[in-house]
Design a protein around this motif. Structure first.
Motif, PDB file in Angstrom:
ATOM      1  N   PHE A 184      -5.441   0.017  -3.929  1.00 39.27           N
ATOM      2  CA  PHE A 184      -4.840   0.576  -2.716  1.00 39.27           C
ATOM      3  C   PHE A 184      -3.342   0.299  -2.621  1.00 39.27           C
ATOM      4  N   SER A 185      -2.716   0.011  -3.749  1.00 39.79           N
ATOM      5  CA  SER A 185      -1.258  -0.143  -3.791  1.00 39.79           C
ATOM      6  C   SER A 185      -0.659   1.104  -4.426  1.00 39.79           C
ATOM      7  N   ILE A 186       0.615   1.325  -4.125  1.00 33.44           N
ATOM      8  CA  ILE A 186       1.332   2.467  -4.677  1.00 33.44           C
ATOM      9  C   ILE A 186       2.608   1.936  -5.321  1.00 33.44           C
ATOM     10  N   ALA A 187       2.812   2.276  -6.560  1.00 32.37           N
ATOM     11  CA  ALA A 187       3.979   1.819  -7.313  1.00 32.37           C
ATOM     12  C   ALA A 187       5.252   2.483  -6.794  1.00 32.37           C
ATOM     13  N   SER A 188       6.371   1.974  -7.219  1.00 33.95           N
ATOM     14  CA  SER A 188       7.665   2.552  -6.847  1.00 33.95           C
ATOM     15  C   SER A 188       7.785   3.995  -7.320  1.00 33.95           C
ATOM     16  N   GLN A 202      -5.403  -6.046   6.939  1.00 32.83           N
ATOM     17  CA  GLN A 202      -5.976  -5.459   8.145  1.00 32.83           C
ATOM     18  C   GLN A 202      -6.586  -4.089   7.841  1.00 32.83           C
ATOM     19  N   CYS A 203      -5.901  -3.280   7.064  1.00 31.56           N
ATOM     20  CA  CYS A 203      -6.435  -1.962   6.721  1.00 31.56           C
ATOM     21  C   CYS A 203      -7.622  -2.071   5.768  1.00 31.56           C
ATOM     22  N   VAL A 204      -7.553  -2.983   4.826  1.00 31.10           N
ATOM     23  CA  VAL A 204      -8.682  -3.186   3.908  1.00 31.10           C
ATOM     24  C   VAL A 204      -9.928  -3.527   4.715  1.00 31.10           C
ATOM     25  N   ASP A 205      -9.796  -4.428   5.688  1.00 30.43           N
ATOM     26  CA  ASP A 205     -10.933  -4.808   6.530  1.00 30.43           C
ATOM     27  C   ASP A 205     -11.369  -3.660   7.440  1.00 30.43           C
ATOM     28  N   ALA A 206     -10.413  -3.013   8.101  1.00 22.46           N
ATOM     29  CA  ALA A 206     -10.740  -1.952   9.053  1.00 22.46           C
ATOM     30  C   ALA A 206     -11.437  -0.773   8.386  1.00 22.46           C
ATOM     31  N   CYS A 207     -11.055  -0.483   7.154  1.00 21.28           N
ATOM     32  CA  CYS A 207     -11.603   0.688   6.460  1.00 21.28           C
ATOM     33  C   CYS A 207     -12.852   0.371   5.642  1.00 21.28           C
ATOM     34  N   GLY A 208     -13.181  -0.899   5.513  1.00 24.92           N
ATOM     35  CA  GLY A 208     -14.392  -1.262   4.786  1.00 24.92           C
ATOM     36  C   GLY A 208     -14.292  -1.124   3.282  1.00 24.92           C
ATOM     37  N   VAL A 209     -13.082  -1.260   2.751  1.00 27.16           N
ATOM     38  CA  VAL A 209     -12.900  -1.179   1.300  1.00 27.16           C
ATOM     39  C   VAL A 209     -12.720  -2.581   0.732  1.00 27.16           C
ATOM     40  N   GLU A 210     -12.832  -2.696  -0.581  1.00 28.81           N
ATOM     41  CA  GLU A 210     -12.675  -3.980  -1.244  1.00 28.81           C
ATOM     42  C   GLU A 210     -11.589  -3.873  -2.300  1.00 28.81           C
ATOM     43  N   ARG A 211     -10.736  -4.864  -2.346  1.00 31.08           N
ATOM     44  CA  ARG A 211      -9.639  -4.864  -3.325  1.00 31.08           C
ATOM     45  C   ARG A 211     -10.136  -5.077  -4.752  1.00 31.08           C
ATOM     46  N   ASN A 212     -11.219  -5.785  -4.916  1.00 27.94           N
ATOM     47  CA  ASN A 212     -11.685  -6.110  -6.266  1.00 27.94           C
ATOM     48  C   ASN A 212     -12.680  -5.097  -6.807  1.00 27.94           C
ATOM     49  N   PHE A 213     -12.781  -3.943  -6.170  1.00 27.86           N
ATOM     50  CA  PHE A 213     -13.692  -2.904  -6.634  1.00 27.86           C
ATOM     51  C   PHE A 213     -13.020  -2.147  -7.775  1.00 27.86           C
ATOM     52  N   VAL A 214     -13.714  -2.011  -8.887  1.00 26.38           N
ATOM     53  CA  VAL A 214     -13.167  -1.319 -10.051  1.00 26.38           C
ATOM     54  C   VAL A 214     -13.584   0.144  -9.976  1.00 26.38           C
ATOM     55  N   GLY A 215     -12.623   1.018  -9.986  1.00 20.93           N
ATOM     56  CA  GLY A 215     -12.907   2.447  -9.915  1.00 20.93           C
ATOM     57  C   GLY A 215     -13.274   2.853  -8.503  1.00 20.93           C
ATOM     58  N   ILE A 216     -12.692   3.884  -8.009  1.00 24.55           N
ATOM     59  CA  ILE A 216     -12.946   4.369  -6.662  1.00 24.55           C
ATOM     60  C   ILE A 216     -13.515   5.774  -6.799  1.00 24.55           C
ATOM     61  N   SER A 217     -14.614   6.032  -6.099  1.00 26.66           N
ATOM     62  CA  SER A 217     -15.215   7.358  -6.180  1.00 26.66           C
ATOM     63  C   SER A 217     -15.632   7.828  -4.795  1.00 26.66           C
ATOM     64  N   SER A 218     -16.000   9.086  -4.739  1.00 28.32           N
ATOM     65  CA  SER A 218     -16.449   9.665  -3.478  1.00 28.32           C
ATOM     66  C   SER A 218     -17.851   9.199  -3.107  1.00 28.32           C
ATOM     67  N   ASP A 219     -18.541   8.493  -3.985  1.00 32.83           N
ATOM     68  CA  ASP A 219     -19.892   8.002  -3.694  1.00 32.83           C
ATOM     69  C   ASP A 219     -19.930   7.145  -2.431  1.00 32.83           C
ATOM     70  N   ALA A 220     -18.854   6.425  -2.160  1.00 35.79           N
ATOM     71  CA  ALA A 220     -18.813   5.572  -0.964  1.00 35.79           C
ATOM     72  C   ALA A 220     -18.985   6.404   0.304  1.00 35.79           C
ATOM     73  N   LEU A 221     -18.572   7.665   0.271  1.00 33.36           N
ATOM     74  CA  LEU A 221     -18.696   8.528   1.444  1.00 33.36           C
ATOM     75  C   LEU A 221     -20.158   8.811   1.791  1.00 33.36           C
TER      76      LEU A 221
END
Length: 179
Positions: free
Chosen positions: A37-41, A80-99
């Motif tokens: 959930f980070s964005i590079a320069s 705060q956003c990680v907690d509010a949105c229910g996401v995890e920083r240590n999750f490898v790969g992000i997919s639409s399955d969470a929806l």
């Protein structure tokens, strides 16, 4: 010691502060706890991946994805956003399955996430769009009938539109209502 003899030392420390203030975010240099959930320069999303360690185990590494985020750069998501949105920083790969998980969708669509965490919402907006789902509509259905929202997501067969159109749709959907 005279001022002129201290000048090189003073200039050295000043250069360190200037460099630190001009630092850019490079995904490959981020710790695993700050990667997802980070964005590079460069404006590209950072992605947590696994790699085989020298000892045969698994290690995590942060890398730069090819996904560019319009209008955002140099950004590390807040706890705060990680907690509010229910996401995890240590999750490898992000997919639409969470929806497909009602608890996740409820957190993503909650006002504390949907209206205050544009980075995470943008990511899942685009993932939903790739599945032919318009996230603002899914969130509205989530608020009124959570079970129906998930059923419609599972049965969705709509063809996704271009990603650039999806980003414009999301910006329009998140814009404050005229008063």
């Amino acid at each position: 010691m005279s001022f002129t003899s201290k000048l090189p030392l003073v200039l050295f420390f000043c250069s360190l502060f200037i460099h630190a203030s001009l630092a850019e975010i490079v995904c490959e240099e981020l710790a695993k706890d700050a990667c997802a959930f980070s964005i590079a320069s460069s404006g590209k999303r950072c992605l947590l991946e696994t790699a085989k360690a020298a000892n045969g185990g698994v290690e995590y590494q942060c890398s730069t994805s090819e996904v560019a985020v319009e209008g955002m750069a140099d950004y590390i998501e807040t706890d705060q956003c990680v907690d509010a949105c229910g996401v995890e920083r240590n999750f490898v790969g992000i997919s639409s399955d969470a929806l497909l998980e009602p608890q996740f969708t409820a957190k993503l669509c909650s006002p504390s996430c949907y209206h205050k965490c544009p980075n995470i919402v943008d990511l899942y907006f685009n993932l939903a769009a790739a599945e032919g789902v318009f996230l603002p509509e899914l969130c509205e259905k989530q608020r009124t009938n959570p079970h129906r929202a998930i059923f419609e997501l599972v049965s969705s067969g709509a063809a996704p539109g271009p990603v650039s159109d999806a980003s414009e749709d999301m910006q329009a959907a998140l814009a404050p209502a005229p008063q």
